[in-house]
Every structure is written in C-alpha cells, then in structure tokens.
Design a protein around this motif. Structure first.
Motif, mmCIF file in Angstrom:
data_model
loop_
_atom_site.group_PDB
_atom_site.id
_atom_site.type_symbol
_atom_site.label_atom_id
_atom_site.label_comp_id
_atom_site.label_asym_id
_atom_site.label_seq_id
_atom_site.Cartn_x
_atom_site.Cartn_y
_atom_site.Cartn_z
ATOM 1 N N ALA A 163 1.057 -1.350 0.581
ATOM 2 C CA ALA A 163 -0.062 -0.126 -0.144
ATOM 3 C C ALA A 163 1.027 1.418 -0.225
ATOM 4 N N ARG A 164 0.997 1.506 -1.365
ATOM 5 C CA ARG A 164 2.440 2.750 -1.331
ATOM 6 C C ARG A 164 1.532 4.089 -0.619
ATOM 7 N N ASP A 165 0.237 4.277 -0.402
ATOM 8 C CA ASP A 165 0.067 5.370 0.270
ATOM 9 C C ASP A 165 0.698 5.837 1.913
ATOM 10 N N GLY A 176 2.234 -0.544 5.803
ATOM 11 C CA GLY A 176 1.970 -0.767 4.788
ATOM 12 C C GLY A 176 2.156 -2.299 3.601
ATOM 13 N N LYS A 177 3.302 -2.350 4.637
ATOM 14 C CA LYS A 177 3.385 -3.510 3.685
ATOM 15 C C LYS A 177 2.931 -5.441 4.291
ATOM 16 N N ALA A 178 2.825 -5.098 5.639
ATOM 17 C CA ALA A 178 2.197 -6.072 6.284
ATOM 18 C C ALA A 178 0.392 -6.324 6.920
ATOM 19 N N ILE A 179 0.117 -5.623 6.051
ATOM 20 C CA ILE A 179 -1.232 -5.754 5.776
ATOM 21 C C ILE A 179 -1.712 -7.423 5.467
ATOM 22 N N ASP A 180 -3.048 -7.185 6.010
ATOM 23 C CA ASP A 180 -3.590 -9.278 5.857
ATOM 24 C C ASP A 180 -3.706 -9.514 4.270
#
Length: 285
Positions: A163-165, A176-180
């Motif tokens: 998720a870059r934002d 932003g990287k460790a989202i489910d």
C-alpha cells in the motif's frame, strides 16, 4: 521436489495436508502430521527415496480436487528485502543501498495461489511486486557467504503487495507492507536441487495479461548468499523462515502514469523453474 500444502475440497473441516506434486496434476500426500514447516524441520536433507517412503499408503489427489494453501502458513520469520534491483531503485527515486534494506511481513499477510487479495478501504495505491523467495532449511547463525547455500531448503514465488499511500507517508514501511493477505505465496516450494542457479532466473509479472515486470535474478544487488550471511550474523534463521529477495523494475508506482491495482484485477507472478502465482484483487466489503 515440489512441496505444497492443501486441503481436499470435499473435506468439510478443511484439514491441512502436506504433499508432493508428483507431476503436473497429481499430489501425493505425506503420511506425517503437522505443517510444511515442521516437515522441513524434520526432513530437510532427507534423500528422495526416503521422502517417497513417506507417501506410502497415503491418498493421491488430483490438483483440481484440492485447494492449494500458502506452502508455508506458520514460518517464524518473513524477512523482505527492499530496493534490491538497480533499475527498481532508479524508478523508486532512491539511492542504491550500501547494505540490504529490510522490513518484515507476518503470518497474517500470507495468502494462497488462486486466492483473493482484499484491498482495504484505506488503501488507494495498491501495488504489486513479484519476488523470488528463499526458504531456509536448517538453523543458520553467523554463516559465511561460502556456506550460505547449504542452509537453503528451496524457493517459491512471493508477491510483496504494498500500500504505497501508507508505506511512503509514514516513518517506516511496516504498516503499508504487512496488511492482511498482502503476501500471496506459492504455488509450492521447489527444492534447491531443482534450481541449480537461483542467481539466474527469469522473473516476471502480468496484470490482466499485460507484462508489467520482466527481469532476471542475476540483476539482484545483494545475492542470496550475501543475504543469508548478512542476516544470520545477528538474526538466527530457522527452518521454514522466508527471505523474499526484492522486486525488479516495473512496479505500478514507477509507471508513467502510475498504475494501481483495482478490484477485479488478476495478477500473475512467475519465476522460471518454480511456477506462476495467481491472485485476484477485490475491494474490502
């Protein structure tokens, strides 16, 4: 050998099984209890004949009657490497790192081949990243570059969805990287004996059939022996740990205009000698 995790589609309890892909469409289950990580812990280094003996008397399944799971569902560590291809550094408008750039993902991120990746409502800049992932086969502590490959069990494909934002607007990258579900992995683990030169593998990704990334692992800034040695100097690597080695150029963030994943998009991430990992992106309900 191609090691995988699955459950039989007719199994109401969705019981995890570990198996070996016998050919293109047949799976031999292993007569062991536990997960693929536990299998690696016990049997890494076991010869092919001994592993074949572990399938005796076990069911045989066709690929079309099983649900493939992430080939590892319970690793102790998922260590990702950022900015590890020169051209990706350039498209990211960053400097070439002097040491590997690290960030974690966690078990909540793991996702399966042919599964859905949910884009949270908070995220408007969802990006793809095809990566070669290394699976550790035995405990590694302070290993040298020369001996590092002795600690590899095998390789798989990982899509480091980002998720870059969130990633680029917070002091560190983790949220932003460790989202489910943001680490689809698979379809299976290919043992290192079938990949004699992981430092020279074509690697690519398509979005709805269009080629977005197309490179080769020979372009890695820090190769696999360097990464294992560097990490193990201060972090003990355990069987089943994953090192995702970074993505080549062509990410959506680097396109002009930028390309962000949308509900309904189909992403296929491929590493030659391993296979293709397919994901469908959907919106959060």
């Amino acid at each position: 050998m191609k090691l995988l995790q699955f459950y039989h589609l007719k199994d109401d309890h969705q019981q995890l099984k570990v198996g070996i892909l016998d050919n293109h469409d047949t799976i031999k289950a292993l007569t062991i209890s536990g997960t693929a990580r536990e299998f690696i812990t016990q049997f890494a280094g076991t010869n092919q004949a001994e592993i074949e003996a572990l399938t005796e008397g076990a069911p045989v399944y066709n690929l079309n009657e099983v649900k493939l799971l992430s080939p590892l569902t319970d690793p102790e560590k998922i260590i990702c490497i950022g900015l590890n291809y020169h051209d990706h550094v350039i498209e990211s408008n960053m400097q070439v790192p002097k040491v590997p750039v690290l960030f974690p993902k966690f078990n909540n991120c793991l996702n399966s081949h042919n599964d859905k990746v949910v884009i949270p409502q908070e995220v408007s800049q969802c990006d793809y990243e095809v990566e070669l992932a290394v699976v550790i086969g035995k405990t590694a502590k302070k290993v040298s570059k020369d001996s590092a490959m002795d600690y590899v069990f095998g390789y798989t494909v990982l899509n480091d969805v980002s998720a870059r934002d969130i990633q680029l607007n917070e002091p560190q990258w983790t949220r932003g990287k460790a989202i489910d579900g943001f680490a689809p992995m698979g379809p299976w683990i290919v043992t290192k004996d079938e990949i004699p030169n992981p430092g020279n593998l074509p690697i690519s990704l398509t979005l709805n059939g269009e080629i977005m990334q197309n490179s080769n692992t020979k372009e890695l800034i820090f190769d696999i022996p360097h990464l294992i040695s560097f990490l193990s100097n201060t972090i003990t690597l355990q069987p089943g740990d994953i090192i995702s080695t970074g993505t080549p150029p062509g990410v959506g963030m680097g396109k002009k205009p930028q390309v962000w994943l949308q509900p309904g998009d189909i992403v296929e991430a491929t590493v030659e000698g391993i296979g293709t990992l397919r994901s469908t992106f959907v919106s959060e309900q």
